[in-house]
Design an enzyme around this catalytic site. Sequence first.
Site, PDB file in Angstrom:
ATOM      1  N   GLU B 209       0.845  -1.192   0.000  1.00 46.11           N
ATOM      2  CA  GLU B 209       0.000   0.000   0.000  1.00 46.11           C
ATOM      3  C   GLU B 209       0.881   1.241   0.000  1.00 46.11           C
ATOM      4  O   GLU B 209       2.101   1.144   0.097  1.00 46.11           O
ATOM      5  CB  GLU B 209      -0.957  -0.008   1.197  1.00 46.11           C
ATOM      6  CG  GLU B 209      -0.272   0.059   2.544  1.00 46.11           C
ATOM      7  CD  GLU B 209      -1.204  -0.218   3.719  1.00 46.11           C
ATOM      8  OE1 GLU B 209      -2.257  -0.854   3.531  1.00 46.11           O
ATOM      9  OE2 GLU B 209      -0.868   0.195   4.843  1.00 46.11           O
ATOM     10  N   HIS B 247      -4.580   2.838   8.063  1.00 47.15           N
ATOM     11  CA  HIS B 247      -3.343   2.355   8.685  1.00 47.15           C
ATOM     12  C   HIS B 247      -2.433   3.546   8.977  1.00 47.15           C
ATOM     13  O   HIS B 247      -2.265   4.413   8.129  1.00 47.15           O
ATOM     14  CB  HIS B 247      -2.599   1.395   7.741  1.00 47.15           C
ATOM     15  CG  HIS B 247      -3.318   0.104   7.506  1.00 47.15           C
ATOM     16  ND1 HIS B 247      -3.164  -0.631   6.355  1.00 47.15           N
ATOM     17  CD2 HIS B 247      -4.190  -0.582   8.276  1.00 47.15           C
ATOM     18  CE1 HIS B 247      -3.910  -1.717   6.437  1.00 47.15           C
ATOM     19  NE2 HIS B 247      -4.551  -1.725   7.583  1.00 47.15           N
TER      20      HIS B 247
END
Lengths: 390, 289
Positions: B209, B247
Amino acid sequence: MNVHEYQAKQIFAKYGVPTPKGIMVESVKDAVIAAEELGGPIWVVKAQIHAGGRGLGGGVKLAKSLEEVETLANEILGMTLVTHQTTAEGKLVQKLYIEDGADIKDEFYLSVVLDRKLEMPLIMASTEGGMNIEDVAENTPEKIITIPVDPAIGFQGFHGRELAFGLGITDKNEQKKIISFAQKLFKLYMELDAEMIEINPLVRTGTGDFLALDGKMGFDNSALGRQPEIAAMRDLTEEDPDEVEAAHYGLSYVALDGEIGCMVNGAGLAMGTMDTINYMGGTPANFLDVGGSANAETVAKGFEIILKNPNVKAIFVNIFGGIVRCDRIANGIIEATKITDVNVPVIVRLDGTNAPEASEILKNANIENLIVASDLGDGAAKSVAAAKGE
Amino acid sequence: MSILVNKDTKVIVQGFTGKEGSFHAEQCLAYGTKIVGGVTPNKGGQEHLGQPVFNTVSEAVKATGATVSMIFVPPAFVGDAVMEAAEAGIELAVIITEGAPVKDMQMAKAHATKHGMKTLGPNCPGIITAEECKIGIMPGMIFKKGNVGLISKSGTLTYEGTNQVVKAGYGITTAVGIGGDPIIGLSYNQLLPMFEADPDTECIVMIGEIGGDLEIQAAKLIKEQITKPVVAFIAGQTAPKGKTMGHAGAIVSGSAGTAAEKMAALEAVGVKVVVSPAEIGKAVKEILG
């Protein structure tokens, strides 16, 4: 979590990091009183918003008389400041910092950030103060010095010497001052669980003193529980109200400018869902992670937040049920459509544990506007079609 | 075969008697994981889920011979728990807890390294060797045994990727969630060579990511050391700059850490990069035939 410049300087002062004297005010009247108290003869009137580039945007100005302080305070307070770090709409200035003017000889740059590769704090410094540091890094990387500091040993003498010599500071007295400055800054970085501190510019005055003329600080959100004084500095007016509300319900939300609302469990899948919508020719309206335990209440809240955005033409609910069974989530979604008035097509993809049962539950519920999708690709395609009115 | 854990791996749980620890330890036991005990201070001597409880990790290791610890303690105590495990001789700590302060993880990881202990996470779903050993919070039943190794920063994308691999007719050797925090334990560059060395793994799926540069480092390593085919997806192509996407580590700072940059680096070394996670199964099928 970020704080304002005036708050960063309060923290600096507490740790003995030198800054010019200043007072935070919220009205023009108080701005003049503050200026009188500081004494002058030169003041700086500074807009307090959580974004860099305030000077270039017209939010930082020099005043040479009390009248000028009043005029500038009038001008800056209440203005909407647009900088390279704000959105195009800019940010409303609600607070000012009235500060003593400094006798600036040179401008430096100093910051402490987390180096994710080295897994330790990194002190960065440059003689090119007052400039956009990303431009300096791009054009003249040799003018940036980097000093990693292992938290297990802390800030040592050699770190200080690397900094002083690296910045070309040759006067022994000045060397002592800049080393002490950096040492204190590192101490507060560690003690307060800061994520980053940036001082740009850090100035050397005519008398050979070093002052933090600006101060930007960000803190580790995960550590705010043990930093109550820092947590109390949070200014909610600087944050997106929808993001704040979402966080209150345990949802992680970021608004985007597209048309398809997304409600997903897990941050990675939530980003992956946005990417898939984009790949299929649609545009995501938001990032929304409902967390591991998607239930009727969180899903209803998610619908409510997504639908506040008038651009939303369809909502894609993409849940991979793991420990939480899909049949339960399906019931949660049905409940949520009863709590919240959802007036756009809702495409639901539930996969994982008990997915076939969940699919049956949704189909049998006969909810108008509810479209069941079989997998991620199918769901994204159906969402894009629905948003286009197909 | 598999990597890191298998049916014989002995596991203890730190934060064993807490709500999360209990729930997931029970699920792991049901999956067949050899959980041989747990640690909760001041509950030593009791029994929980049919297993002994100890006051310290050191006692637990001596009594059970455990080599792996699954950590569920609250965020503020994660650093402490990891360092305790390291000094007690644990070989791998799997840190599930989300929200551990970054400073604590800097200290704890450095200490773990000093004592030769590997760490996974924090803020990760754990590790699973299909049909043998589950150490974490993933839904075990979707992990059918097979020949694909999987590494992912995201929990739900681990499940999504696995599900597609299984639906395409394949299965998993070991799937590893590495977590999405700014500082994490084992990452692509330690795990890719393990899968390269594992005779049963024929294809590797890596899911990354935005934020940081672990995927860029992985691209360099793949070029030099990995001969097995790799399929990659990088989440966050449509993420705005400067925003943390769920996150803590998923943030594009300035122009660094973008999905585009990572995808290009991986593509350049021959990795099959897919633009949507919906294409992972298809890509694996194209490779394995």
